[in-house]
Design a protein around this motif. Structure first.
Motif, PDB file in Angstrom:
ATOM      1  N   ALA A 163     -10.829   5.208  24.795  1.00 58.48           N
ATOM      2  CA  ALA A 163     -11.464   6.483  25.121  1.00 58.48           C
ATOM      3  C   ALA A 163     -12.829   6.211  25.739  1.00 58.48           C
ATOM      4  CB  ALA A 163     -11.617   7.314  23.847  1.00 58.48           C
ATOM      5  N   PRO A 164     -13.433   7.197  26.407  1.00 59.01           N
ATOM      6  CA  PRO A 164     -14.799   7.016  26.890  1.00 59.01           C
ATOM      7  C   PRO A 164     -15.705   6.576  25.743  1.00 59.01           C
ATOM      8  CG  PRO A 164     -13.868   9.021  27.788  1.00 59.01           C
ATOM      9  CD  PRO A 164     -12.875   8.518  26.779  1.00 59.01           C
ATOM     10  N   SER A 165     -16.483   5.532  25.983  1.00 58.29           N
ATOM     11  CA  SER A 165     -17.348   4.930  24.961  1.00 58.29           C
ATOM     12  C   SER A 165     -16.561   4.318  23.810  1.00 58.29           C
ATOM     13  CB  SER A 165     -18.353   5.961  24.413  1.00 58.29           C
ATOM     14  OG  SER A 165     -19.176   6.441  25.456  1.00 58.29           O
ATOM     15  N   GLY A 166     -15.260   4.046  24.029  1.00 57.74           N
ATOM     16  CA  GLY A 166     -14.460   3.375  23.018  1.00 57.74           C
ATOM     17  C   GLY A 166     -14.805   1.900  22.934  1.00 57.74           C
ATOM     18  N   ARG A 167     -14.316   1.254  21.873  1.00 61.81           N
ATOM     19  CA  ARG A 167     -14.667  -0.145  21.616  1.00 61.81           C
ATOM     20  C   ARG A 167     -13.424  -0.948  21.251  1.00 61.81           C
ATOM     21  NH1 ARG A 167     -19.512  -2.942  18.152  1.00 61.81           N
ATOM     22  NH2 ARG A 167     -20.637  -2.206  19.981  1.00 61.81           N
ATOM     23  N   LEU A 168     -13.295  -2.111  21.898  1.00 63.15           N
ATOM     24  CA  LEU A 168     -12.261  -3.092  21.579  1.00 63.15           C
ATOM     25  C   LEU A 168     -12.938  -4.311  20.973  1.00 63.15           C
ATOM     26  CD1 LEU A 168      -9.502  -4.690  21.853  1.00 63.15           C
ATOM     27  CD2 LEU A 168     -10.225  -5.187  24.212  1.00 63.15           C
ATOM     28  N   VAL A 169     -12.474  -4.752  19.798  1.00 71.06           N
ATOM     29  CA  VAL A 169     -13.003  -5.946  19.149  1.00 71.06           C
ATOM     30  C   VAL A 169     -11.889  -6.977  19.066  1.00 71.06           C
ATOM     31  CG1 VAL A 169     -13.827  -6.909  16.956  1.00 71.06           C
ATOM     32  CG2 VAL A 169     -14.829  -4.792  17.851  1.00 71.06           C
ATOM     33  N   PHE A 170     -12.194  -8.210  19.509  1.00 68.58           N
ATOM     34  CA  PHE A 170     -11.185  -9.270  19.462  1.00 68.58           C
ATOM     35  C   PHE A 170     -11.867 -10.626  19.606  1.00 68.58           C
ATOM     36  CE2 PHE A 170     -11.916  -9.028  23.920  1.00 68.58           C
ATOM     37  CZ  PHE A 170     -11.473 -10.214  24.491  1.00 68.58           C
ATOM     38  N   PRO A 171     -11.194 -11.710  19.186  1.00 66.63           N
ATOM     39  CA  PRO A 171     -11.719 -13.062  19.405  1.00 66.63           C
ATOM     40  C   PRO A 171     -11.401 -13.514  20.825  1.00 66.63           C
ATOM     41  CG  PRO A 171      -9.743 -13.146  18.035  1.00 66.63           C
ATOM     42  CD  PRO A 171      -9.994 -11.706  18.333  1.00 66.63           C
ATOM     43  N   MET A 172     -12.436 -13.794  21.624  1.00 62.38           N
ATOM     44  CA  MET A 172     -12.240 -14.141  23.022  1.00 62.38           C
ATOM     45  C   MET A 172     -12.399 -15.647  23.208  1.00 62.38           C
ATOM     46  SD  MET A 172     -13.935 -12.451  26.447  1.00 62.38           S
ATOM     47  CE  MET A 172     -15.596 -13.118  26.256  1.00 62.38           C
ATOM     48  N   GLY A 173     -11.421 -16.247  23.896  1.00 61.82           N
ATOM     49  CA  GLY A 173     -11.485 -17.664  24.203  1.00 61.82           C
ATOM     50  C   GLY A 173     -10.169 -18.348  23.896  1.00 61.82           C
ATOM     51  N   GLY A 174     -10.132 -19.641  24.165  1.00 62.75           N
ATOM     52  CA  GLY A 174      -8.957 -20.452  23.857  1.00 62.75           C
ATOM     53  C   GLY A 174      -9.211 -21.217  22.579  1.00 62.75           C
ATOM     54  N   PRO A 175      -9.314 -22.551  22.663  1.00 61.88           N
ATOM     55  CA  PRO A 175      -9.639 -23.320  21.460  1.00 61.88           C
ATOM     56  C   PRO A 175     -11.001 -22.945  20.875  1.00 61.88           C
ATOM     57  CG  PRO A 175      -8.719 -24.739  23.160  1.00 61.88           C
ATOM     58  CD  PRO A 175      -8.968 -23.419  23.801  1.00 61.88           C
ATOM     59  N   GLN A 176     -11.974 -22.632  21.739  1.00 63.26           N
ATOM     60  CA  GLN A 176     -13.298 -22.179  21.284  1.00 63.26           C
ATOM     61  C   GLN A 176     -13.371 -20.666  21.476  1.00 63.26           C
ATOM     62  OE1 GLN A 176     -15.494 -24.338  19.883  1.00 63.26           O
ATOM     63  NE2 GLN A 176     -13.969 -25.952  20.195  1.00 63.26           N
ATOM     64  N   ALA A 189     -21.302  -3.324  29.656  1.00 68.51           N
ATOM     65  CA  ALA A 189     -22.164  -4.217  30.413  1.00 68.51           C
ATOM     66  C   ALA A 189     -21.736  -5.651  30.168  1.00 68.51           C
ATOM     67  CB  ALA A 189     -23.633  -4.025  30.001  1.00 68.51           C
ATOM     68  N   GLY A 190     -22.202  -6.546  31.033  1.00 73.15           N
ATOM     69  CA  GLY A 190     -21.925  -7.958  30.838  1.00 73.15           C
ATOM     70  C   GLY A 190     -20.567  -8.355  31.369  1.00 73.15           C
ATOM     71  N   PRO A 191     -20.306  -9.685  31.412  1.00 75.96           N
ATOM     72  CA  PRO A 191     -19.013 -10.174  31.905  1.00 75.96           C
ATOM     73  C   PRO A 191     -17.859  -9.621  31.092  1.00 75.96           C
ATOM     74  CG  PRO A 191     -20.600 -11.971  31.644  1.00 75.96           C
ATOM     75  CD  PRO A 191     -21.207 -10.757  31.022  1.00 75.96           C
ATOM     76  N   ASP A 192     -16.812  -9.176  31.765  1.00 75.91           N
ATOM     77  CA  ASP A 192     -15.615  -8.648  31.119  1.00 75.91           C
ATOM     78  C   ASP A 192     -15.903  -7.429  30.245  1.00 75.91           C
ATOM     79  OD1 ASP A 192     -13.757 -10.539  32.167  1.00 75.91           O
ATOM     80  OD2 ASP A 192     -14.499 -12.022  30.752  1.00 75.91           O
ATOM     81  N   GLY A 193     -17.036  -6.771  30.431  1.00 76.98           N
ATOM     82  CA  GLY A 193     -17.357  -5.594  29.636  1.00 76.98           C
ATOM     83  C   GLY A 193     -17.845  -5.899  28.236  1.00 76.98           C
ATOM     84  N   VAL A 194     -18.141  -7.175  27.935  1.00 75.62           N
ATOM     85  CA  VAL A 194     -18.604  -7.549  26.596  1.00 75.62           C
ATOM     86  C   VAL A 194     -20.007  -6.993  26.371  1.00 75.62           C
ATOM     87  CG1 VAL A 194     -19.229  -9.468  25.089  1.00 75.62           C
ATOM     88  CG2 VAL A 194     -17.168  -9.606  26.498  1.00 75.62           C
ATOM     89  N   VAL A 195     -20.173  -6.241  25.303  1.00 79.36           N
ATOM     90  CA  VAL A 195     -21.478  -5.647  24.997  1.00 79.36           C
ATOM     91  C   VAL A 195     -22.138  -6.290  23.789  1.00 79.36           C
ATOM     92  CG1 VAL A 195     -20.886  -3.418  25.998  1.00 79.36           C
ATOM     93  CG2 VAL A 195     -20.426  -3.838  23.576  1.00 79.36           C
ATOM     94  N   GLU A 196     -21.363  -7.024  22.986  1.00 81.30           N
ATOM     95  CA  GLU A 196     -21.940  -7.630  21.789  1.00 81.30           C
ATOM     96  C   GLU A 196     -21.081  -8.816  21.365  1.00 81.30           C
ATOM     97  OE1 GLU A 196     -24.064  -5.881  17.735  1.00 81.30           O
ATOM     98  OE2 GLU A 196     -22.850  -4.578  19.016  1.00 81.30           O
ATOM     99  N   ARG A 197     -21.733  -9.838  20.816  1.00 75.72           N
ATOM    100  CA  ARG A 197     -21.045 -11.026  20.315  1.00 75.72           C
ATOM    101  C   ARG A 197     -21.391 -11.213  18.851  1.00 75.72           C
ATOM    102  NH1 ARG A 197     -19.192 -14.244  24.718  1.00 75.72           N
ATOM    103  NH2 ARG A 197     -19.832 -13.295  26.700  1.00 75.72           N
ATOM    104  N   PHE A 198     -20.391 -11.645  18.078  1.00 70.33           N
ATOM    105  CA  PHE A 198     -20.563 -11.700  16.628  1.00 70.33           C
ATOM    106  C   PHE A 198     -20.277 -13.082  16.050  1.00 70.33           C
ATOM    107  CE2 PHE A 198     -19.365  -7.437  17.918  1.00 70.33           C
ATOM    108  CZ  PHE A 198     -20.335  -6.661  17.307  1.00 70.33           C
ATOM    109  N   GLY A 199     -20.471 -14.109  16.851  1.00 71.21           N
ATOM    110  CA  GLY A 199     -20.334 -15.456  16.336  1.00 71.21           C
ATOM    111  C   GLY A 199     -18.946 -16.030  16.510  1.00 71.21           C
ATOM    112  N   PRO A 200     -18.785 -17.298  16.099  1.00 74.46           N
ATOM    113  CA  PRO A 200     -17.517 -18.002  16.319  1.00 74.46           C
ATOM    114  C   PRO A 200     -16.366 -17.405  15.524  1.00 74.46           C
ATOM    115  CG  PRO A 200     -18.986 -19.309  14.943  1.00 74.46           C
ATOM    116  CD  PRO A 200     -19.788 -18.144  15.431  1.00 74.46           C
ATOM    117  N   ALA A 201     -15.169 -17.625  16.042  1.00 73.07           N
ATOM    118  CA  ALA A 201     -13.945 -17.140  15.389  1.00 73.07           C
ATOM    119  C   ALA A 201     -12.857 -18.173  15.600  1.00 73.07           C
ATOM    120  CB  ALA A 201     -13.531 -15.795  15.969  1.00 73.07           C
TER     121      ALA A 201
END
Length: 250
Positions: A163-176, A189-201
């Motif tokens: 939805a407008p202003s909706g949010r998708l959360v997922f672990p992005m990357g391959g091995p890392q 904003a940002g590459p691929d629409g990423v607006v926030e990062r929450f550490g390794p997964a």
């Protein structure tokens, strides 16, 4: 010991494990959902486990996912990767069971999750057998989408269903991997629409039809994930190739 006491101890220990205070609503939800009804062994230990062949995330990981997702009451939520149903039950506590849809590529796990959710009072959660890469367009748009599997980029079908202003959360990357939030609308904003990062997964890759453990393995000549169809091969699961001859990679 009384499961309710074990559940209280589990949540009390999460702040120490995460090194930060839990979101109050996530705290209450995880104290409420009877995790032992979904996980038969070591239900309240803070570690990944396996149930009926499906990986079950450690409680601290579940807490991280929902803190990143930040759902509001009555949000329309899609859980991609229903598994045993525990995450969907926590989502139901946060937004209401009738606002939660969960999908899984494994029909066996769909039946498992439906049964456990019904037994624990969350029968209003809709669980269906779907290829997670395609989302659930019949119930879109979603205010929040939680993808419990890794992908190299935000799956385009899931982003399209926000939805407008909706949010998708997922672990992005391959091995890392990094746990990220992607948003739609003017705030993206940002590459691929990423607006926030929450550490390794560390998650298993998202599967497409033909890769599920209880399905028939097959060669693919057309990628279901359109954004990967020109990329090269580097993963056993075939995340990023147009064609896989599985006999060569056994």
């Amino acid at each position: 010991m009384d499961p309710a006491v074990l559940r209280e101890d589990m949540v009390d220990g999460l702040e120490q494990a995460l090194g930060e205070r839990l979101d109050e609503r996530v705290d209450v939800a995880m104290r409420t959902v009877p995790r032992h009804e979904y996980v038969d062994d070591h239900a309240y230990a803070n570690k990944d486990t396996t149930e009926d062949g499906s990986r079950i995330l450690a409680p601290s990981t579940v807490a991280r996912l929902f803190s990143a997702l930040d759902p509001a009451a009555d949000d329309n939520v899609l859980v991609v990767g229903a598994g045993v149903g525990y995450t969907a039950a926590v989502a139901a506590e946060l937004v209401g069971e009738s606002n939660v849809q969960a999908i899984d590529i494994s029909r066996r796990m769909v039946y498992y999750a439906r049964q456990r959710l019904a037994q624990t009072g969350y029968q209003g959660v809709l669980v269906d057998c779907r290829d997670g890469a395609n989302g659930y367009p019949e119930y879109a748009p979603f205010d929040r989408i939680l993808l419990e599997a890794a992908a190299i980029r935000p799956p385009r079908a899931l982003v399209d269903q926000l939805a407008p202003s909706g949010r998708l959360v997922f672990p992005m990357g391959g091995p890392q991997q990094t746990l990220v939030a992607v948003e739609s609308g003017p705030d993206a904003a940002g590459p691929d629409g990423v607006v926030e990062r929450f550490g390794p997964a560390e998650f298993a890759p998202m599967l497409v039809d033909g890769e599920q453990p209880d399905g028939l393995a097959r060669n693919r000549t057309v990628r279901e994930d359109r954004e990967y169809n020109e990329s090269g091969w580097h993963a056993r699961t075939g995340w990023e190739q147009d064609w896989v001859d599985w006999d060569e990679h056994l």
